[in-house]
Design a protein around this motif. Structure first.
Motif, PDB file in Angstrom:
ATOM      1  N   ALA B  68       8.181   0.566 -14.297  1.00 23.04           N
ATOM      2  CA  ALA B  68       6.741   0.364 -14.128  1.00 23.04           C
ATOM      3  C   ALA B  68       6.432  -0.061 -12.698  1.00 23.04           C
ATOM      4  O   ALA B  68       6.931  -1.082 -12.221  1.00 23.04           O
ATOM      5  CB  ALA B  68       6.250  -0.689 -15.103  1.00 23.04           C
ATOM      6  N   VAL B  69       5.617   0.722 -12.011  1.00 19.92           N
ATOM      7  CA  VAL B  69       5.209   0.412 -10.648  1.00 19.92           C
ATOM      8  C   VAL B  69       3.774  -0.090 -10.674  1.00 19.92           C
ATOM      9  O   VAL B  69       2.928   0.471 -11.392  1.00 19.92           O
ATOM     10  CB  VAL B  69       5.309   1.665  -9.751  1.00 19.92           C
ATOM     11  CG1 VAL B  69       4.868   1.358  -8.333  1.00 19.92           C
ATOM     12  CG2 VAL B  69       6.734   2.200  -9.760  1.00 19.92           C
ATOM     13  N   THR B  70       3.488  -1.158  -9.934  1.00 20.27           N
ATOM     14  CA  THR B  70       2.137  -1.707  -9.891  1.00 20.27           C
ATOM     15  C   THR B  70       1.627  -1.727  -8.456  1.00 20.27           C
ATOM     16  O   THR B  70       2.384  -1.495  -7.507  1.00 20.27           O
ATOM     17  CB  THR B  70       2.105  -3.149 -10.439  1.00 20.27           C
ATOM     18  OG1 THR B  70       2.738  -4.009  -9.474  1.00 20.27           O
ATOM     19  CG2 THR B  70       2.828  -3.252 -11.772  1.00 20.27           C
ATOM     20  N   ALA B  71       0.338  -2.048  -8.317  1.00 23.67           N
ATOM     21  CA  ALA B  71      -0.269  -2.107  -6.984  1.00 23.67           C
ATOM     22  C   ALA B  71       0.421  -3.152  -6.103  1.00 23.67           C
ATOM     23  O   ALA B  71       0.424  -3.036  -4.880  1.00 23.67           O
ATOM     24  CB  ALA B  71      -1.762  -2.416  -7.106  1.00 23.67           C
ATOM     25  N   ASP B  72       1.033  -4.164  -6.739  1.00 24.12           N
ATOM     26  CA  ASP B  72       1.752  -5.192  -5.966  1.00 24.12           C
ATOM     27  C   ASP B  72       2.972  -4.632  -5.240  1.00 24.12           C
ATOM     28  O   ASP B  72       3.485  -5.257  -4.310  1.00 24.12           O
ATOM     29  CB  ASP B  72       2.230  -6.329  -6.891  1.00 24.12           C
ATOM     30  CG  ASP B  72       1.068  -7.162  -7.404  1.00 24.12           C
ATOM     31  OD1 ASP B  72      -0.019  -7.083  -6.796  1.00 24.12           O
ATOM     32  OD2 ASP B  72       1.249  -7.858  -8.412  1.00 24.12           O
ATOM     33  N   ASP B  73       3.453  -3.455  -5.689  1.00 24.80           N
ATOM     34  CA  ASP B  73       4.655  -2.864  -5.095  1.00 24.80           C
ATOM     35  C   ASP B  73       4.328  -1.952  -3.910  1.00 24.80           C
ATOM     36  O   ASP B  73       5.222  -1.389  -3.291  1.00 24.80           O
ATOM     37  CB  ASP B  73       5.420  -2.054  -6.160  1.00 24.80           C
ATOM     38  CG  ASP B  73       5.775  -2.894  -7.377  1.00 24.80           C
ATOM     39  OD1 ASP B  73       6.185  -4.051  -7.178  1.00 24.80           O
ATOM     40  OD2 ASP B  73       5.649  -2.393  -8.505  1.00 24.80           O
ATOM     41  N   TYR B  74       3.047  -1.809  -3.608  1.00 24.07           N
ATOM     42  CA  TYR B  74       2.614  -0.893  -2.551  1.00 24.07           C
ATOM     43  C   TYR B  74       3.095  -1.354  -1.173  1.00 24.07           C
ATOM     44  O   TYR B  74       3.051  -2.541  -0.842  1.00 24.07           O
ATOM     45  CB  TYR B  74       1.086  -0.804  -2.557  1.00 24.07           C
ATOM     46  CG  TYR B  74       0.519   0.003  -1.410  1.00 24.07           C
ATOM     47  CD1 TYR B  74       0.556   1.395  -1.424  1.00 24.07           C
ATOM     48  CD2 TYR B  74      -0.054  -0.638  -0.311  1.00 24.07           C
ATOM     49  CE1 TYR B  74       0.037   2.130  -0.365  1.00 24.07           C
ATOM     50  CE2 TYR B  74      -0.569   0.088   0.747  1.00 24.07           C
ATOM     51  CZ  TYR B  74      -0.527   1.470   0.712  1.00 24.07           C
ATOM     52  OH  TYR B  74      -1.035   2.195   1.756  1.00 24.07           O
ATOM     53  N   VAL B  75       3.585  -0.411  -0.362  1.00 20.48           N
ATOM     54  CA  VAL B  75       4.022  -0.733   0.991  1.00 20.48           C
ATOM     55  C   VAL B  75       3.125  -0.100   2.044  1.00 20.48           C
ATOM     56  O   VAL B  75       2.581  -0.781   2.915  1.00 20.48           O
ATOM     57  CB  VAL B  75       5.490  -0.287   1.236  1.00 20.48           C
ATOM     58  CG1 VAL B  75       5.915  -0.527   2.679  1.00 20.48           C
ATOM     59  CG2 VAL B  75       6.435  -1.011   0.286  1.00 20.48           C
ATOM     60  N   SER B  76       2.960   1.227   1.999  1.00 14.98           N
ATOM     61  CA  SER B  76       2.229   1.889   3.072  1.00 14.98           C
ATOM     62  C   SER B  76       1.842   3.309   2.672  1.00 14.98           C
ATOM     63  O   SER B  76       2.372   3.865   1.709  1.00 14.98           O
ATOM     64  CB  SER B  76       3.102   1.953   4.333  1.00 14.98           C
ATOM     65  OG  SER B  76       4.266   2.719   4.074  1.00 14.98           O
ATOM     66  N   SER B  77       0.922   3.895   3.430  1.00 16.46           N
ATOM     67  CA  SER B  77       0.540   5.292   3.238  1.00 16.46           C
ATOM     68  C   SER B  77       0.700   6.020   4.566  1.00 16.46           C
ATOM     69  O   SER B  77       0.598   5.414   5.635  1.00 16.46           O
ATOM     70  CB  SER B  77      -0.913   5.390   2.762  1.00 16.46           C
ATOM     71  OG  SER B  77      -1.064   4.748   1.516  1.00 16.46           O
ATOM     72  N   HIS B  78       0.956   7.311   4.484  1.00 19.20           N
ATOM     73  CA  HIS B  78       1.227   8.079   5.684  1.00 19.20           C
ATOM     74  C   HIS B  78       0.722   9.513   5.490  1.00 19.20           C
ATOM     75  O   HIS B  78       1.010  10.146   4.485  1.00 19.20           O
ATOM     76  CB  HIS B  78       2.734   8.087   5.958  1.00 19.20           C
ATOM     77  CG  HIS B  78       3.126   8.864   7.174  1.00 19.20           C
ATOM     78  ND1 HIS B  78       3.438  10.211   7.132  1.00 19.20           N
ATOM     79  CD2 HIS B  78       3.255   8.491   8.470  1.00 19.20           C
ATOM     80  CE1 HIS B  78       3.741  10.620   8.357  1.00 19.20           C
ATOM     81  NE2 HIS B  78       3.639   9.607   9.180  1.00 19.20           N
ATOM     82  N   LEU B  79      -0.031  10.024   6.460  1.00 17.08           N
ATOM     83  CA  LEU B  79      -0.520  11.406   6.403  1.00 17.08           C
ATOM     84  C   LEU B  79       0.465  12.313   7.119  1.00 17.08           C
ATOM     85  O   LEU B  79       0.748  12.132   8.311  1.00 17.08           O
ATOM     86  CB  LEU B  79      -1.897  11.508   7.085  1.00 17.08           C
ATOM     87  CG  LEU B  79      -2.440  12.932   7.277  1.00 17.08           C
ATOM     88  CD1 LEU B  79      -2.638  13.640   5.937  1.00 17.08           C
ATOM     89  CD2 LEU B  79      -3.743  12.906   8.062  1.00 17.08           C
ATOM     90  N   ALA B  80       1.013  13.287   6.383  1.00 20.10           N
ATOM     91  CA  ALA B  80       1.950  14.226   7.005  1.00 20.10           C
ATOM     92  C   ALA B  80       1.190  15.108   7.992  1.00 20.10           C
ATOM     93  O   ALA B  80       0.123  15.626   7.664  1.00 20.10           O
ATOM     94  CB  ALA B  80       2.625  15.075   5.936  1.00 20.10           C
TER      95      ALA B  80
END
Lengths: 184, 184
Positions: B68-80
């Motif tokens: 189970a992944v939650t919003a607390d596990d978020y690290v980063s976003s990246h546009l290819a």
């Protein structure tokens, strides 16, 4: 298909080192503790055991199941040009899909070396996708010693990849490696 | 440690694509069907599910157990930068050693994608050996999209590798890739 090899130190004591791979029209390689891709195997002391017995022992440690290797499975030997000047004796063994799956499961469940000498096992993609992915991209990874050459030799000898496709995959892999080598 | 990400197509429909990794002071990555190393994950349709729900679903398919992944596990976003212009949303999740072993076993035993989308899972060596092996050699492999950068970012943010050691590993990996890029 499971391939394996052995290595003989060129000076001092005679240590032999086995090495392997697995398939179902795929080869199996492993991520080694040093971060490189290679075949299972290890050093063998010929005064104590045959190359094949040593390789079978090493396979038990690294893939977790007894895979008996015989002289009939022998493919080639190669002297490493740089110290410690090992001779790698390479073997391949054809196995059924059920055996491959047994090996994959044992490699993470019972193999003594899992998480230590071996960080994981991977199937080698023997196909080329429309976007160039598959074997060409796989061949652009970093391999220990001559294991990339051993893989290519085995794929050619066993007829697992047509020669023309193999040559093209190597060419594309080298282009990709050259691109990756540029600063970024 | 398990990390994961998601990707948003920048044009047309909104597809989201998750991606992950695992440890015990190691990260877990996978050998993809296209021969490159990357994190588990896949496309997510935000109109139908959250990024985290989509990533959890993809993890189930690729590692064979419910993580189970939650919003607390978020690290980063990246546009290819290149088409298909996906945005990768990267997540990491800390897990216990027993969970890591469960995942490694399930990945080859029950995961729907094993042998298809996924050719194997590997632990990332987070150390540097005296001969230069370990993380530096691992970083010289071929990675999909920005997954190498995601790995480096996560190792830094989570403090799994000291910054100085990380910078030196990257430098050594780039030297090795440049050497490999030369014709041989």
């Amino acid at each position: 298909m499971l391939g394996a090899g052995t290595t003989l130190k060129c000076a001092g004591e005679c240590w032999e080192m086995p090495v392997p791979a697995v398939t179902l029209q795929t080869f199996q390689m492993q991520m080694r503790f040093d971060g490189l891709l290679g075949f299972p195997g290890g050093l063998v002391k010929p005064s104590e055991e045959s190359l094949e017995a040593g390789l079978t022992r090493e396979l038990q440690e690294e893939v977790g199941v007894p895979v008996a290797v015989t002289a009939d499975d022998y493919v080639s030997s190669h002297l490493a040009p740089a110290p410690p000047c090992l001779i790698t004796h390479f073997y391949t063994k054809k196995i059924e899909e059920a055996e491959l799956i047994d090996i994959e499961r044992a490699a993470v469940a019972t193999a003594a070396d899992h998480g230590l000498e071996v960080l994981g096992m991977v199937r080698v993609p023997l196909y080329t996708l429309r976007n160039g992915g598959g074997l060409p991209w796989f061949l652009s990874h970093s391999f220990i010693s001559n294991s990339r050459a051993q893989l290519l030799e085995a794929l050619q000898r066993l007829g697992l990849v047509p020669l023309r496709a193999l040559e093209e995959a190597v060419r594309q892999a080298d282009v990709r490696r050259a691109d990756q080598g540029e600063p970024h």
